[in-house]
Write a protein that holds these residues in place. Structure first.
Motif, PDB file in Angstrom:
ATOM      1  N   MET A   1       0.830  -1.216   0.000  1.00  0.00           N
ATOM      2  CA  MET A   1       0.000   0.000   0.000  1.00  0.00           C
ATOM      3  C   MET A   1       0.862   1.262   0.000  1.00  0.00           C
ATOM      4  O   MET A   1       0.476   2.296  -0.571  1.00  0.00           O
ATOM      5  CB  MET A   1      -0.918   0.003   1.214  1.00  0.00           C
ATOM      6  N   LEU A   2       2.025   1.159   0.647  1.00  0.00           N
ATOM      7  CA  LEU A   2       2.926   2.308   0.628  1.00  0.00           C
ATOM      8  C   LEU A   2       3.403   2.587  -0.800  1.00  0.00           C
ATOM      9  O   LEU A   2       3.428   3.736  -1.252  1.00  0.00           O
ATOM     10  CB  LEU A   2       4.115   2.034   1.555  1.00  0.00           C
ATOM     11  N   ILE A   3       3.775   1.523  -1.497  1.00  0.00           N
ATOM     12  CA  ILE A   3       4.186   1.676  -2.888  1.00  0.00           C
ATOM     13  C   ILE A   3       3.020   2.180  -3.741  1.00  0.00           C
ATOM     14  O   ILE A   3       3.165   3.074  -4.581  1.00  0.00           O
ATOM     15  CB  ILE A   3       4.719   0.342  -3.448  1.00  0.00           C
ATOM     16  N   PHE A   4       1.838   1.594  -3.513  1.00  0.00           N
ATOM     17  CA  PHE A   4       0.654   1.963  -4.297  1.00  0.00           C
ATOM     18  C   PHE A   4       0.335   3.449  -4.124  1.00  0.00           C
ATOM     19  O   PHE A   4       0.116   4.181  -5.125  1.00  0.00           O
ATOM     20  CB  PHE A   4      -0.529   1.102  -3.847  1.00  0.00           C
ATOM     21  N   CYS A   5       0.304   3.898  -2.888  1.00  0.00           N
ATOM     22  CA  CYS A   5      -0.034   5.304  -2.641  1.00  0.00           C
ATOM     23  C   CYS A   5       1.042   6.237  -3.176  1.00  0.00           C
ATOM     24  O   CYS A   5       0.745   7.318  -3.718  1.00  0.00           O
ATOM     25  CB  CYS A   5      -0.215   5.527  -1.137  1.00  0.00           C
ATOM     26  N   THR A   6       2.314   5.838  -3.026  1.00  0.00           N
ATOM     27  CA  THR A   6       3.399   6.673  -3.536  1.00  0.00           C
ATOM     28  C   THR A   6       3.295   6.841  -5.046  1.00  0.00           C
ATOM     29  O   THR A   6       3.477   7.949  -5.594  1.00  0.00           O
ATOM     30  CB  THR A   6       4.758   6.055  -3.171  1.00  0.00           C
ATOM     31  N   VAL A   7       3.028   5.721  -5.730  1.00  0.00           N
ATOM     32  CA  VAL A   7       2.906   5.776  -7.197  1.00  0.00           C
ATOM     33  C   VAL A   7       1.798   6.723  -7.616  1.00  0.00           C
ATOM     34  O   VAL A   7       1.975   7.584  -8.490  1.00  0.00           O
ATOM     35  CB  VAL A   7       2.666   4.357  -7.763  1.00  0.00           C
ATOM     36  N   TRP A   8       0.646   6.603  -7.002  1.00  0.00           N
ATOM     37  CA  TRP A   8      -0.488   7.418  -7.449  1.00  0.00           C
ATOM     38  C   TRP A   8      -0.428   8.854  -6.972  1.00  0.00           C
ATOM     39  O   TRP A   8      -1.011   9.760  -7.591  1.00  0.00           O
ATOM     40  CB  TRP A   8      -1.794   6.754  -7.029  1.00  0.00           C
ATOM     41  N   ILE A   9       0.306   9.098  -5.895  1.00  0.00           N
ATOM     42  CA  ILE A   9       0.508  10.494  -5.483  1.00  0.00           C
ATOM     43  C   ILE A   9       1.425  11.213  -6.473  1.00  0.00           C
ATOM     44  O   ILE A   9       1.186  12.365  -6.845  1.00  0.00           O
ATOM     45  CB  ILE A   9       1.084  10.551  -4.053  1.00  0.00           C
ATOM     46  N   THR A  10       2.498  10.516  -6.901  1.00  0.00           N
ATOM     47  CA  THR A  10       3.390  11.120  -7.898  1.00  0.00           C
ATOM     48  C   THR A  10       2.764  11.129  -9.293  1.00  0.00           C
ATOM     49  O   THR A  10       3.189  11.883 -10.168  1.00  0.00           O
ATOM     50  CB  THR A  10       4.711  10.345  -7.957  1.00  0.00           C
TER      51      THR A  10
END
Length: 811
Positions: free
Chosen positions: A741-750
């Protein structure tokens, strides 16, 4: 100059009126012949041929029994010396009558003049116009067509109004846009030039200079005009002048060797043989211009050759002519001893000069027609009177055909039909200058057919065969536009290349036209070509790489699913909720494959499909992860004494939770499609030379709702997983979910700023990258630890190992 005056033998007694006297008496009668009707002619001293032409015409009419039967025409010829004062004086004398009879208290005058032929000059004709009918053979000023001021004026030569238009069409025909003009400073030159300037301005032709000349101008003034011509850049000069005025200018041009210019002449000089000499040809060679139509007059040559000198006083002019022609002296009472005495038997047939030349009868033919016009008018008036009483009113409105077959009539302005020959000055095989007819102009023909060029090659200035160029600026090629130079005429311009996205496909375009939105200008800027259509293609490198990663992710997910299915009965698969795991693998497969819908040319269906599948599959994926996270938390709570939590979140509840969360996204997507669905558009604003084929979101709010809902579930899942990351199990899946989820959120925030700032197809590539990166992040973080145990550490795939507590040292 010719003035034809009809003289009636009648007296008007001015009873009960104050005494009146003649305004003037003419003192320059050169020829005289009595007749029932007297025709008076005023002429230049070098117009002896015209005077004889008039006398020939009168004799021809007198010998014709069909015209004025029983009435003979006479004539009186005067010399006005090209003086307006003398012309007016003679005209007034003719109008008053030449005889004066005094009675007791009254003065009675013999009315003599009812019609005049002349003058050749427009200013002289204007000055001598009165209530007497005047028929001119060479006065061309358009001002004389004004019936309000000159109601009694007629002419057998076309008005300069037509010649000015013809010359303007000639200038346009040869493509000259930059010319100089010279005019005689009188009514003829000024009036004709004014009309000409109006016509050429309509055609977009510019005048570099316009100057006036006159025979009595001081030499300094003529020299200034010569200097102006030398410094000018125009190579064509239009001259509305008389021959005698132009001679003064040509003389100075010859002295300063100003040659090679293309002269365009009016009828006032272009066909005048007095000016075409070997010297003047070096300046005027190759000149072209319009001249009145040439003609043949049967019997005129024989009449001219019959002229003989005489001792009679009325033949003084003939005697002077004879002396000039043969270089002898006529015998007089004072002079009888001169050795070179004229015998009177000299033969004119052996003389070759302007008098005997029958090749150019342009002006004599107009004299011929003018005399006949008056004769026919008198004839019609005579018949209407039935031979009773005097001829009270002369009507010059006639329509007849001369003996040489030319139709003569006058329009409502008193003008004759406008017809010209285009003649060219050139040298013959003997090196002598002569005229050649190279075209015709007939104003009576329809527009566009009035000017006709013959199949004769025009010889231009300096003997050139090519049409000379006379432009202020060279023509602008297609792909450029004209920009007028400040402070200069419109014909002087710079050629500016068309801007990007504009074109001009014709020469000398004033403006560049914009290409249609889907087109761009080519490199030459002379046409528009279709813009490159930009979209993320399957066949470009970026598209191939993204497809490869998408297929690899799909294959990897399906492989993991097969391995999981093969080991579905093992503890690690069972412990991690196999049903949600398989559903998660299925949703990840859809996530990898949905990225393919973003590649290729956008269409109505692909735009809808790519956004809808993306939104639903990712919600399904996050819902499964959220379900697994809740299961981990519930499982921990279930291990506590007396806890019965798992019954509230069993398999049915898990399926219901995933379905409910996914249904919300489906509902959002349905509203999106119903209100404002995505659709393909052509973005032509970002690039000037490309068209971006992309999908318009339709409703931005709906798109934000889809992303926002995915983000909301991701944040909830991340928080729950983060809370469960340290639960005391040997295999705590919450830790891996937290990382995913950390990776998922980071990807979509950027993704958001990258998506907004990326142009064209890179926007789509960023979106695909975000989909693949987040999918790979979930796949690797959640399933890699399980695959590691299943494939590499099967000894740990036991219930005892999974249920064992983590030692305090490892916490």
């Amino acid at each position: 100059m010719l003035i034809l005056v009809i003289v009636l033998n009648m007296l008007l007694v001015l009873a009960d009126k104050p005494a009146c006297r003649l305004q003037s008496k003419s003192k320059y009668a050169e020829f005289l012949k009595d007749g029932d009707i007297i025709i008076v002619k005023i002429h230049f001293s070098d117009m002896f041929q015209l005077a004889e032409t008039m006398m020939f015409t009168i004799e021809e009419i007198n010998n014709d029994t069909e015209i004025l039967p029983g009435i003979s025409l006479g004539y009186t010829i005067y010399d006005d010396c090209s003086s307006i004062i003398l012309a007016i004086q003679t005209a007034m004398a003719l109008a008053n009558g030449q005889e004066e009879t005094i009675y007791t208290n009254e003065i009675c005058t013999k009315l003599s003049a009812v019609a005049i032929i002349g003058h050749s000059g427009s200013s002289l004709s204007i000055g001598s116009c009165s209530y007497i009918i005047q028929v001119s053979y060479f006065a061309t000023c358009a001002c004389l067509s004004n019936r309000t001021e000159f109601s009694t004026f007629f002419r057998t030569i076309p008005s300069d109004y037509y010649q000015s238009r013809a010359l303007a069409q000639l200038i346009k025909h040869f493509g000259w846009t930059w010319i100089g003009t010279i005019r005689t400073d009188n009514d003829y030159g000024n009036g004709a030039m004014a009309t000409f300037l109006q016509e050429v301005q309509k055609e977009g032709i510019c005048i570099e200079y316009t100057e006036a000349i006159y025979r009595n101008y001081p030499r300094e003034r003529i020299l200034k005009i010569v200097d102006l011509i030398k410094m000018s850049s125009s190579r064509v000069i239009v001259a509305f002048t008389t021959a005698i005025d132009l001679e003064y200018l040509v003389k100075e041009l010859l002295l300063q060797n100003v040659t090679g210019l293309q002269w365009i002449g009016s009828e006032g000089w272009i066909a005048n043989k007095n000016i075409i000499t070997a010297e003047s040809y070096s300046v005027l060679g190759g000149a072209i211009g319009f001249a009145i139509r040439n003609a043949l007059i049967p019997g005129l040559q024989e009449h001219l050759l019959r002229v003989k000198p005489s001792s009679a006083t009325e033949h003084t002019v003939v005697n002077e002519f004879w002396e000039n022609i043969f270089g002898c002296t006529m015998a007089t009472q004072e002079n009888t001893s001169n050795s070179n005495m004229c015998t009177g038997t000299e033969n004119l047939m052996k003389v070759n000069n302007l008098y005997t030349d029958m090749s150019e009868l342009r002006i004599p033919n107009n004299v011929y027609k003018a005399v006949y016009a008056v004769a026919y008018a008198l004839h019609h008036l005579y018949l209407s009177q039935d031979n009773k009483g005097p001829l009270e009113k002369l009507n010059i409105e006639v329509n007849f055909t001369t003996r040489n077959g030319e139709n003569v009539y006058f329009n409502e302005q008193g003008d004759t039909a406008a017809s010209y020959e285009l003649i060219n000055w050139r040298l013959n095989s003997d090196g002598m200058a002569h005229f050649v007819t190279v075209g015709l102009y007939d104003a009576s023909l329809p527009e566009g057919k009035q000017f006709v060029m013959n199949n004769f090659a025009i010889v231009w200035a300096r003997g050139q065969k090519q049409v000379p160029r006379s432009v202020c600026s060279e023509s602008c090629h297609p792909g450029t536009r004209k920009a007028v130079q400040r402070g200069r005429p419109l014909c002087c311009f710079d050629c500016i290349p068309c801007a990007d996205g504009e074109f001009s496909n014709i020469s000398d375009s004033s403006n560049c036209m914009k290409c249609p939105p889907e087109y761009k200008s080519n490199q030459q800027r002379d046409k528009c070509i279709l813009k490159e259509m930009e979209f993320l293609s399957f066949f470009e490198i970026m598209g191939i790489l993204l497809i490869t990663f998408s297929f690899f992710g799909t294959c990897l997910t399906m492989t993991i699913a097969v391995i999981f299915f093969w080991h579905k009965d093992t503890p690690i698969v069972k412990a991690n909720n196999s049903e949600l795991s398989f559903l998660l693998l299925f949703s990840l497969t859809l996530c990898f494959t949905c990225s393919l819908t973003f590649i290729g040319q956008p269409s109505d269906w692909s735009c809808i499909l790519r956004h809808i599948t993306f939104g639903i599959t990712f919600v399904l994926c996050i819902s499964c992860v959220l379900g697994k996270t809740i299961v981990v938390l519930m499982a921990f709570r279930a291990t506590l004494p007396g806890s019965n939590v798992m019954k509230w979140f069993g398999p049915k509840q898990q399926r219901l939770c995933v379905s409910a969360l996914t249904f919300i996204q489906v509902l959002i997507c349905f509203l999106w499609l119903f209100l404002s669905p995505p659709f393909p558009v052509k973005n032509m604003e970002f690039y000037k030379d490309k068209v971006i084929l992309e999908c318009n979101l339709g409703s931005v709010a709906a798109f934000c709702a889809v992303l926002g809902y995915i983000g909301l579930l991701s944040v909830i899942c991340f928080l729950l997983a983060f809370l469960a990351r340290k639960l005391p199990d040997n295999f705590n899946e919450a830790k891996f979910i937290t990382f995913s989820m950390l990776i998922f959120c980071t990807v979509w925030i950027t993704f958001v700023p990258a998506y907004i700032s990326s142009p064209g197809k890179y926007t789509v590539a960023v979106e695909i990258f975000a989909i693949l990166a987040s999918a790979y992040g979930l796949l690797f973080c959640i399933f890699t630890p399980k695959m590691y145990i299943i494939l590499l550490k099967p000894e740990k795939n036991t219930k005892k190992n999974l249920m064992g507590k983590i030692s305090s040292k490892s916490i």
